[in-house]
Design a protein around this motif. Structure first.
Motif, PDB file in Angstrom:
ATOM      1  N   GLU A 117      61.056 -38.736 -38.000  1.00 38.84           N
ATOM      2  CA  GLU A 117      62.041 -37.679 -37.730  1.00 38.84           C
ATOM      3  C   GLU A 117      63.046 -37.508 -38.879  1.00 38.84           C
ATOM      4  O   GLU A 117      64.265 -37.509 -38.672  1.00 38.84           O
ATOM      5  CB  GLU A 117      62.757 -37.954 -36.409  1.00 38.84           C
ATOM      6  N   GLY A 118      62.509 -37.366 -40.077  1.00 36.27           N
ATOM      7  CA  GLY A 118      63.348 -37.074 -41.235  1.00 36.27           C
ATOM      8  C   GLY A 118      63.946 -38.277 -41.918  1.00 36.27           C
ATOM      9  O   GLY A 118      64.604 -38.137 -42.958  1.00 36.27           O
ATOM     10  N   LYS A 119      63.750 -39.470 -41.359  1.00 34.56           N
ATOM     11  CA  LYS A 119      64.286 -40.682 -41.971  1.00 34.56           C
ATOM     12  C   LYS A 119      63.153 -41.582 -42.435  1.00 34.56           C
ATOM     13  O   LYS A 119      62.059 -41.575 -41.859  1.00 34.56           O
ATOM     14  CB  LYS A 119      65.179 -41.436 -40.989  1.00 34.56           C
ATOM     15  N   SER A 120      63.419 -42.355 -43.476  1.00 31.94           N
ATOM     16  CA  SER A 120      62.419 -43.285 -44.009  1.00 31.94           C
ATOM     17  C   SER A 120      62.986 -44.698 -43.990  1.00 31.94           C
ATOM     18  O   SER A 120      64.170 -44.912 -44.272  1.00 31.94           O
ATOM     19  CB  SER A 120      62.034 -42.896 -45.440  1.00 31.94           C
ATOM     20  N   TYR A 121      62.130 -45.635 -43.654  1.00 28.89           N
ATOM     21  CA  TYR A 121      62.534 -47.036 -43.571  1.00 28.89           C
ATOM     22  C   TYR A 121      61.580 -47.857 -44.433  1.00 28.89           C
ATOM     23  O   TYR A 121      60.361 -47.850 -44.198  1.00 28.89           O
ATOM     24  CB  TYR A 121      62.491 -47.526 -42.118  1.00 28.89           C
ATOM     25  N   SER A 122      62.136 -48.559 -45.425  1.00 29.19           N
ATOM     26  CA  SER A 122      61.309 -49.352 -46.330  1.00 29.19           C
ATOM     27  C   SER A 122      60.876 -50.648 -45.654  1.00 29.19           C
ATOM     28  O   SER A 122      61.395 -51.042 -44.596  1.00 29.19           O
ATOM     29  CB  SER A 122      62.091 -49.684 -47.600  1.00 29.19           C
ATOM     30  N   TYR A 123      59.919 -51.317 -46.280  1.00 22.78           N
ATOM     31  CA  TYR A 123      59.480 -52.614 -45.768  1.00 22.78           C
ATOM     32  C   TYR A 123      60.649 -53.582 -45.686  1.00 22.78           C
ATOM     33  O   TYR A 123      60.793 -54.332 -44.712  1.00 22.78           O
ATOM     34  CB  TYR A 123      58.359 -53.187 -46.656  1.00 22.78           C
ATOM     35  N   LYS A 134      56.131 -58.130 -51.923  1.00 19.34           N
ATOM     36  CA  LYS A 134      55.320 -57.422 -52.905  1.00 19.34           C
ATOM     37  C   LYS A 134      55.886 -56.042 -53.238  1.00 19.34           C
ATOM     38  O   LYS A 134      55.944 -55.649 -54.401  1.00 19.34           O
ATOM     39  CB  LYS A 134      53.889 -57.278 -52.369  1.00 19.34           C
ATOM     40  N   HIS A 135      56.297 -55.272 -52.216  1.00 15.83           N
ATOM     41  CA  HIS A 135      56.842 -53.927 -52.461  1.00 15.83           C
ATOM     42  C   HIS A 135      57.968 -53.645 -51.466  1.00 15.83           C
ATOM     43  O   HIS A 135      57.794 -52.884 -50.513  1.00 15.83           O
ATOM     44  CB  HIS A 135      55.751 -52.852 -52.375  1.00 15.83           C
ATOM     45  N   LEU A 182      52.355 -61.325 -39.019  1.00  9.51           N
ATOM     46  CA  LEU A 182      53.763 -61.358 -39.403  1.00  9.51           C
ATOM     47  C   LEU A 182      53.905 -61.890 -40.821  1.00  9.51           C
ATOM     48  O   LEU A 182      54.673 -61.336 -41.626  1.00  9.51           O
ATOM     49  CB  LEU A 182      54.558 -62.227 -38.426  1.00  9.51           C
ATOM     50  N   ASP A 183      53.185 -62.942 -41.151  1.00 12.73           N
ATOM     51  CA  ASP A 183      53.224 -63.478 -42.520  1.00 12.73           C
ATOM     52  C   ASP A 183      52.715 -62.447 -43.519  1.00 12.73           C
ATOM     53  O   ASP A 183      53.233 -62.352 -44.637  1.00 12.73           O
ATOM     54  CB  ASP A 183      52.374 -64.751 -42.608  1.00 12.73           C
ATOM     55  N   CYS A 184      51.724 -61.678 -43.101  1.00  6.97           N
ATOM     56  CA  CYS A 184      51.211 -60.600 -43.953  1.00  6.97           C
ATOM     57  C   CYS A 184      52.305 -59.564 -44.211  1.00  6.97           C
ATOM     58  O   CYS A 184      52.462 -59.076 -45.331  1.00  6.97           O
ATOM     59  CB  CYS A 184      50.004 -59.953 -43.287  1.00  6.97           C
ATOM     60  N   PHE A 185      53.080 -59.243 -43.159  1.00 10.81           N
ATOM     61  CA  PHE A 185      54.195 -58.311 -43.313  1.00 10.81           C
ATOM     62  C   PHE A 185      55.241 -58.865 -44.279  1.00 10.81           C
ATOM     63  O   PHE A 185      55.740 -58.153 -45.159  1.00 10.81           O
ATOM     64  CB  PHE A 185      54.838 -58.028 -41.951  1.00 10.81           C
ATOM     65  N   LEU A 186      55.584 -60.138 -44.128  1.00 15.39           N
ATOM     66  CA  LEU A 186      56.591 -60.755 -44.998  1.00 15.39           C
ATOM     67  C   LEU A 186      56.123 -60.773 -46.450  1.00 15.39           C
ATOM     68  O   LEU A 186      56.932 -60.595 -47.369  1.00 15.39           O
ATOM     69  CB  LEU A 186      56.900 -62.170 -44.520  1.00 15.39           C
ATOM     70  N   ASP A 187      54.836 -60.965 -46.670  1.00 15.83           N
ATOM     71  CA  ASP A 187      54.294 -60.908 -48.034  1.00 15.83           C
ATOM     72  C   ASP A 187      54.383 -59.488 -48.588  1.00 15.83           C
ATOM     73  O   ASP A 187      54.639 -59.287 -49.785  1.00 15.83           O
ATOM     74  CB  ASP A 187      52.843 -61.391 -48.053  1.00 15.83           C
TER      75      ASP A 187
END
Length: 636
Positions: free
Chosen positions: A92-98, A82-83, A73-78
């Motif tokens: 299904e045609g949609k994009s979700y950013s970090y 970062k990006h 989870l901490d890796c995800f938050l970093d």
């Protein structure tokens, strides 16, 4: 002056000598691979794997010793920092950013913290299909310090209730499309005081609507203090694996194991610029751990599908510029059996990670779709030893090397398939299987290679622990799998043992199927086993049954019963009616001969039946049906 010039000359001479030494060393290193290749053809690949193992092992050690513990989870938050605008999930045609996934997970956490009063250590069960909310719901719960039980969305009734209960969860979060399955067990859930949430705007008596609560919740960050006591040995997930109990077992997955599984992408050569395609179920360790958490560890983009589709596979890969795919043996076979088209090598996929592919399918896959590095692996969710094929050798699951064996001590021991137990010598100790021979894989249980076991199932946990293997008092994990190591140190998967077989990429517990069959009025006893079908991966379900006195086999009711209690992959497609079931001296049902005889009506004198899914009944097995199955005219 002379001294000065003399010293200068000596300096130049010494420098030249050093340069000559370095040039010589570099020249030797440059030609070393060519010299070693005839004698050690996999030297460089072995070396690269060893260096990767050291690198990831060092990282894990650093994370484990960190204060506070650094989780995935901490890796995800970093990665969010970062990006933040990088796409995390295409769906299904949609994009979700970090950043979007992070904010949505905050809303989930804030909503459940308020309405369910969740706190660190509370287990929550997820009953969802493959969709982006799977990721942000899990992340939201992780932010609260809550372990998550990943329920198979195919299970129903008794199996569903069992899986939910053994995790100790007090909250169930389910997808709207699984409402009927939840309602079937709702009386028991309510009786046990379980809170049920549906990802929908409409609830019902005993079922709370969660979607609106999430949409109205703030996306403010969740304080780390709410998960301050989570450590490397804390339980992160419950992932279910079939076994000999007759019902799925909840494997305990610690945060340490989550990290170890997430590193597999890196070991396979995945980089931060890759795009990873997940079409396997997220309730499985392959899709969730290797796929989703592996993507977080690499900081990459994931293309997520609800289900695998052979017809859409390469189109998806081209559309999203996928560079890494996941597979099981069945998906590889489906792709190879799909109609041949033009420009089949027109894609950017360079790595395939998975397990269970046959050698002939592997070869055909490479021929049709190009030079893709197939990283076939062997692992078990709860196991303490695994392998990955980091070479280009076709048909193997890995390779023996000194570092891997030192870190995760394992061995192959002789196994008696008739008695279904390890062979032991006069001293009561196990016997090592020599190179080139098939043996049972066992992994020594140590601090660095632990076996945590199963939730609420001490009996099955103890059953997987094998004692007195090579010395009195030692303890090994019994994988239940037969492997072989050849004279070139390559590892081959051979078969499963015991009361489990694999079909459609799913493990099927024979005793669970037998229990369901014996609930049918006309069936007295059932011996369930898996049989091979030419051209198919794994083994398909078959059962030899004894009918209750004076009764006929009820084809329609039996079909309806198994359909109501078992997922499609676990339903026995062939039923063999016997007058008695052959038993061993220890009163175990004999299966070896039954497995060998299969479902050929020309060889079997007993009455045989075939499950016709279209007609929704069992029909008498004929030679025409048998021929159609072999010709693949009938879809299994």
């Amino acid at each position: 002056m002379w001294c000065v010039h003399g010293l200068g000359f000596q300096y130049v001479k010494i420098t030249a000598t050093r340069m000559y030494v370095w040039v010589t060393i570099l020249a030797v290193l440059a030609v070393l691979p060519a010299i070693l290749k005839p004698f050690f053809p996999y030297f460089l690949q072995d070396l690269k794997y060893v260096l990767n193992t050291i690198r990831f092992g060092t990282r894990l050690t650093r994370y484990k010793r960190g204060k506070p513990f650094y989780s995935i989870l901490d890796c995800f938050l970093d990665a969010v920092k970062k990006h933040p605008t990088k796409t995390f999930i295409h769906f299904e045609g949609k994009s979700y950013s970090y950043l979007e996934v992070d904010k949505q997970s905050n809303k989930v956490a804030n909503a459940l913290r308020t309405c369910a009063s969740l706190k660190e250590g509370d287990t929550v069960a997820l009953f969802l299909g493959n969709e982006p909310c799977y990721a942000w719901t899990w992340l939201g719960l992780a932010k609260l310090g809550c372990p998550v039980a990943l329920l198979n969305y195919n299970i129903r009734a008794k199996s569903l209730m069992h899986c939910f209960s053994c995790s100790g969860a007090k909250v169930l979060v389910a997808a709207a499309e699984l409402r009927t399955a939840v309602e079937d067990v709702l009386p028991v859930l309510r009786e046990q005081g379980i809170t049920v949430y549906l990802l929908s705007n409409e609830g019902a008596e005993g079922i709370n609507a969660l979607s609106e609560k999430i949409s109205q919740a703030p996306d403010t960050p969740i304080p780390h203090s709410l998960r301050a006591n989570i450590g490397v040995k804390s339980i992160a997930l419950y992932i279910y694996t079939s076994g000999t109990t007759g019902l799925p077992k909840a494997a305990l997955v610690t945060h340490e194991r989550v990290w170890a599984a997430s590193f597999l992408q890196g070991v396979a050569g995945v980089t931060s610029t890759d795009v990873f395609y997940i079409n396997l179920p997220l309730y499985h360790s392959a899709g969730f751990l290797i796929g989703l958490t592996g993507a977080i560890e690499r900081g990459i983009t994931v293309v997520l599908r609800r289900k695998f589709s052979a017809s859409q596979f390469w189109e998806d890969c081209r559309k999203h510029e996928v560079t890494v795919m996941q597979y099981i043996g069945e998906t590889m076979r489906y792709l190879c059996n799909s109609p041949q088209g033009e420009n089949e090598k027109n894609h950017k996929v360079r790595i395939a990670i998975g397990n269970g592919v046959r050698t002939d399918i592997w070869v055909e896959f490479l021929r049709r779709f190009g030079n893709i590095y197939v990283r076939e692996l062997y692992a078990a969710t709860e196991g303490n030893v695994g392998f990955i094929n980091y070479t280009t050798k076709v048909g193997v699951v890995g390779r023996v090397n000194f570092l891997h064996r030192r870190l995760f001590p394992y061995s192959l021991i002789k196994f008696d398939t008739d008695r279904e137990e390890p062979v032991r010598n006069s001293e009561g100790l196990c016997v090592k299987a020599p190179k080139g021979e098939t043996g049972l894989l066992v992994g020594r249980i140590t601090k660095h290679s632990p076996f945590v076991g199963y939730a609420g199932n001490k009996q099955q946990t103890d059953k997987k622990r094998l004692q007195d293997v090579f010395v009195k008092g030692d303890l090994y994990f019994n994988s239940g799998d037969l492997l072989k190591i050849d004279h070139d140190n390559f590892v081959y998967f051979q078969d499963r043992v015991g009361d489990t077989f694999r079909w459609k990429g799913e493990n099927v517990a024979t005793t669970e199927v037998a229990d369901v069959l014996t609930m049918v009025d006309c069936i007295e006893e059932a011996n369930v086993y898996g049989v091979k079908v030419p051209g198919h991966e794994g083994r398909i379900g078959m059962a030899a049954v004894i009918l209750r006195g004076g009764q006929e086999f009820d084809c329609i009711h039996t079909c309806l019963h198994v359909a109501n209690h078992l997922p499609v992959y676990a339903r026995p497609r062939f039923i063999r009616i016997q007058s008695s079931l052959e038993m061993t001296g220890t009163f175990k049902m004999k299966k070896v001969k039954l497995v060998e005889e299969g479902f050929d009506p020309a060889l079997i004198q007993d009455d045989l039946y075939f499950l016709n899914l279209e007609q929704k009944t069992y029909v008498p097995m004929t030679r025409d049906i048998y021929a159609s199955v072999l010709a693949r005219d009938i879809k299994l």
